[in-house]
Design an enzyme around this catalytic site. Structure first.
Site, PDB file in Angstrom:
ATOM      1  N   CYS A 122       0.821  -1.118  -0.130  1.00 32.23           N
ATOM      2  CA  CYS A 122       0.143  -0.060  -0.032  1.00 32.23           C
ATOM      3  C   CYS A 122       0.994   1.249  -0.146  1.00 32.23           C
ATOM      4  O   CYS A 122       1.512   1.484  -1.009  1.00 32.23           O
ATOM      5  CB  CYS A 122      -0.797  -0.091   1.336  1.00 32.23           C
ATOM      6  SG  CYS A 122      -2.584   0.789   0.842  1.00 32.23           S
ATOM      7  N   HIS A 165      -3.660  -5.251   0.381  1.00 27.96           N
ATOM      8  CA  HIS A 165      -2.986  -5.852   1.538  1.00 27.96           C
ATOM      9  C   HIS A 165      -3.144  -7.378   1.722  1.00 27.96           C
ATOM     10  O   HIS A 165      -4.103  -7.900   2.064  1.00 27.96           O
ATOM     11  CB  HIS A 165      -3.840  -5.115   2.958  1.00 27.96           C
ATOM     12  CG  HIS A 165      -3.367  -3.572   2.976  1.00 27.96           C
ATOM     13  ND1 HIS A 165      -2.722  -3.212   4.078  1.00 27.96           N
ATOM     14  CD2 HIS A 165      -4.461  -2.696   2.330  1.00 27.96           C
ATOM     15  CE1 HIS A 165      -2.894  -1.999   3.879  1.00 27.96           C
ATOM     16  NE2 HIS A 165      -3.790  -1.535   2.976  1.00 27.96           N
ATOM     17  N   GLU A 190      -1.697  -9.294   3.513  1.00 28.80           N
ATOM     18  CA  GLU A 190      -1.359  -9.643   4.938  1.00 28.80           C
ATOM     19  C   GLU A 190      -2.648 -10.012   5.545  1.00 28.80           C
ATOM     20  O   GLU A 190      -2.990 -10.737   6.486  1.00 28.80           O
ATOM     21  CB  GLU A 190      -0.770  -8.673   5.825  1.00 28.80           C
ATOM     22  CG  GLU A 190      -1.291  -7.185   5.994  1.00 28.80           C
ATOM     23  CD  GLU A 190      -1.400  -6.234   5.165  1.00 28.80           C
ATOM     24  OE1 GLU A 190      -0.900  -6.561   4.066  1.00 28.80           O
ATOM     25  OE2 GLU A 190      -1.375  -5.072   5.509  1.00 28.80           O
TER      26      GLU A 190
HETATM   27  N1  GLN Z   1      -1.963   6.595   2.662  1.00 28.31           N
HETATM   28  C1  GLN Z   1      -2.006   5.969   1.837  1.00 28.31           C
HETATM   29  C2  GLN Z   1      -3.458   5.985   0.924  1.00 28.31           C
HETATM   30  O1  GLN Z   1      -4.439   6.404   1.536  1.00 28.31           O
HETATM   31  C3  GLN Z   1      -1.922   4.234   1.921  1.00 28.31           C
HETATM   32  C4  GLN Z   1      -2.714   3.685   2.674  1.00 28.31           C
HETATM   33  C5  GLN Z   1      -2.301   2.531   3.277  1.00 28.31           C
HETATM   34  O2  GLN Z   1      -1.019   2.028   3.226  1.00 28.31           O
HETATM   35  N2  GLN Z   1      -3.064   1.818   3.817  1.00 28.31           N
HETATM   36  O3  GLN Z   1      -3.703   5.743  -0.057  1.00 28.31           O
END
Ligand code: GLN
Length: 553
Positions: free
Chosen positions: A384, A510, A512
């Site tokens: 992410c 994600h 994970e």
């Molecule tokens: N801050 C980033 C976004 O909002 C990544 C979010 C995250 O890593 N879950 O896109």
């Protein structure tokens, strides 16, 4: 079975005794007996969900397939049971009050005074029963967050008392988890806190059926008898939960203590099948007796608190066990990393994960770490925000866009390679408004991720607002970073990789959240494999080097 049986798990004495793990362990044993089970967590705080909470508060925010931002205990449930949970599996006081207040505003209460009892308790009971209304589970476990006696927990405990009465004998069970502290000065285990805690529960009208006692030392028969006598439970219903080196041993411990057998006896469930924990035991044995080890850097900004990256750490553990390898996870604070010290800080790392996150604290350290992994050919997984950092780094150092950034960190950047999605531009509320939950992703054939997943269509869970800016995609692909996974519906870039690097993957989603004990995630399996290969290659290299350097040491 005719209707679902309900098990409530409460906690006493202190928080953090591991109610979530005990609940997941019992559920696992019941599942392995052939019963259909699910678990739910009730959280007594007023946030509507943990999505708006800083990870320092309650650890990571876990995301379900249906896009609910939930307590991290749901992660344990999914990892132990291999089942999908949903919004209905996590309810907070905020959510309960929100629905009651919405009903009041609609006039549903027909002029009545709206009160904690019966309106809030009714809503709690409705939420508990909701899971069983959607699917006929044999057993529904409900973990009540917090500790009995807390002001916040009272309506939940009252709802449990009422449900116990409404559902009648034999249909519900209350398991109370407490602590038996060891006093080293006198060399004794003390039962008084447990007795007091059970008394508090009794005052609310609930007699626990089973007590699970967390302890550092083995409980003697006498101690078990004493607890049974003073807390009004059967002798065999006093269960020992001794400290273990890994949470994954807890189901095996609970099986040894016959927790599942006692539960089905008390609930009158006929199950002749004994839990088959053989595959689980094999996993635990690999975890505890690895044949090799490898060092991985986890670069993030909440590294002081292990729970902040719970699912990532567990996914690494699953993949490590898969390869019979211990993975030494080096948590590295991204704020500490600069281009001057990066080589020193990351020295010896055979793989790197750059963690998800929000806001600009520590962002340059993450970008520098991604650059180091790319240039030094260290296996890299950017999750992410970690992927977004790799994209920013590539723009700055390979595309010549030296001021490239994400508009989250710098709204004025001339090259917004990571930018807000169109539909996010008008959103001002923070709670539950990100791109959340599972989305499809089409994988390009012949890419590294295609080899890892072994298929071309996947679904993975998201939690973010910002995206790869497709205006720059051609430029990236011309310069060696490709989009190997694309959302088929809106063409958003979900995966990037660098084909001329041994293992460099960034994912907008994600992974994970979906790694389980029995099914480790292919991306983590791939990362650890690449790290082990790098280590093997390095040691081959260093063996031959040693022949030259031995005399100089
Ligand atoms: N801050 C980033 C976004 O909002 C990544 C979010 C995250 O890593 N879950 O896109």
């Amino acid at each position: 079975m005719s209707s679902s049986k309900y098990i409530f798990i409460t906690g006493g004495v202190t928080s953090s005794l591991g109610k979530g793990i005990i609940s997941a362990s019992l559920a696992k044993l019941l599942q392995e007996r052939g019963l259909s089970v699910t678990i739910q967590k009730l959280d007594p705080y007023i946030n509507v969900d943990p999505g708006t909470l800083n990870p320092y508060e309650h650890g990571e925010c876990y995301v379900t397939e249906d896009g609910a931002e939930t307590d991290l205990d749901l992660g344990h449930y999914e990892r132990f049971l291999g089942i999908a949970t949903s919004q209905a599996n996590n309810v907070t006081t905020g959510r309960i009050y929100q629905s009651v207040i919405n009903k009041e505003r609609r006039g549903d209460y027909l002029g009545k005074t709206v009160q904690v009892v019966p309106h809030i308790t009714d809503e709690i009971k409705r939420r508990i029963k909701l899971l069983g209304a959607r699917y006929k589970y044999d057993v529904i476990l409900t973990e009540i967050g917090g500790t009995v006696g807390d002001i916040e927990s009272l309506p939940y405990i009252e709802a449990v008392r009422q449900l116990k009465w409404e559902l009648g004998p034999g249909n519900t069970l209350v398991i109370h988890l407490t602590l038996v502290p060891y006093l080293s000065a006198t060399g004794e285990l003390k039962t008084k806190p447990t007795q007091h805690s059970v008394k508090v529960l009794l005052e609310t009208g609930i007699q626990p059926d089973i007590l699970v006692l967390r302890t550092e030392k083995t409980l003697t028969r006498d101690l078990r008898r004493k607890v049974a006598l003073f807390c009004n439970v059967e002798y065999d219903s006093v269960i020992e939960s001794i400290n273990v080196s890994t949470i994954y041993e807890v189901p095996l411990l609970m099986q040894k203590e016959k927790l599942d057998a006692i539960v089905i006896r008390k609930l009158g469930i006929k199950s002749s099948k004994n839990p088959d924990m053989k595959p689980w035991k094999e996993f635990v044995s690999k975890l505890k007796h690895p044949r090799q080890s490898v060092d991985i850097a986890l670069v993030g900004k909440y590294v002081e608190l292990a729970d902040a990256y719970k699912s990532i750490i567990e996914s690494i553990n699953h993949a490590g066990a898969f390869h019979n390898s211990k993975v030494n996870i080096h948590s590295i604070h991204s704020e500490d990393i600069t281009s001057q010290n990066v080589a020193e800080i990351l020295n010896g790392m055979k793989g790197m994960i750059v963690a998800p996150g929000f806001g600009d604290r520590g962002i340059e350290g993450k970008i520098t770490a991604a650059q180091f992994a790319r240039e030094k050919k260290i296996p890299f997984l950017g999750i992410c925000l970690g992927m977004q950092c790799a994209v920013i780094e590539y723009a700055r150092n390979k595309l010549g866009l030296t001021r490239a950034h994400s508009t989250e960190m710098n709204p004025m950047t001339p090259d917004p390679v990571i930018d807000l999605m169109e539909e996010q531009k008008g959103v001002s509320e923070k709670g539950g408004t990100m791109r959340l939950g599972a989305y499809a992703c089409r994988i390009k054939e012949g890419t590294l991720v295609h080899r890892l997943y072994g298929k071309t269509l996947i679904r993975e869970r998201h939690r973010h607002r910002y995206e790869f800016n497709n205006d720059y995609l051609k430029e990236y692909e011309k310069n060696g970073m490709i989009a190997s996974g694309i959302n088929p519906d809106n063409k958003l870039v979900e995966i990037i990789e660098i084909p001329n690097h041994p293992w460099f993957v960034g994912i907008q989603f994600h992974p994970e959240y979906s790694s389980t004990v029995m099914k480790p995630h292919p991306l983590f399996i791939g990362l650890i494999k690449a790290a082990l290969e790098l280590k093997a290659g390095d040691s081959k290299g260093s063996k031959s080097k040693k022949m030259y350097t031995a005399s100089t040491r």
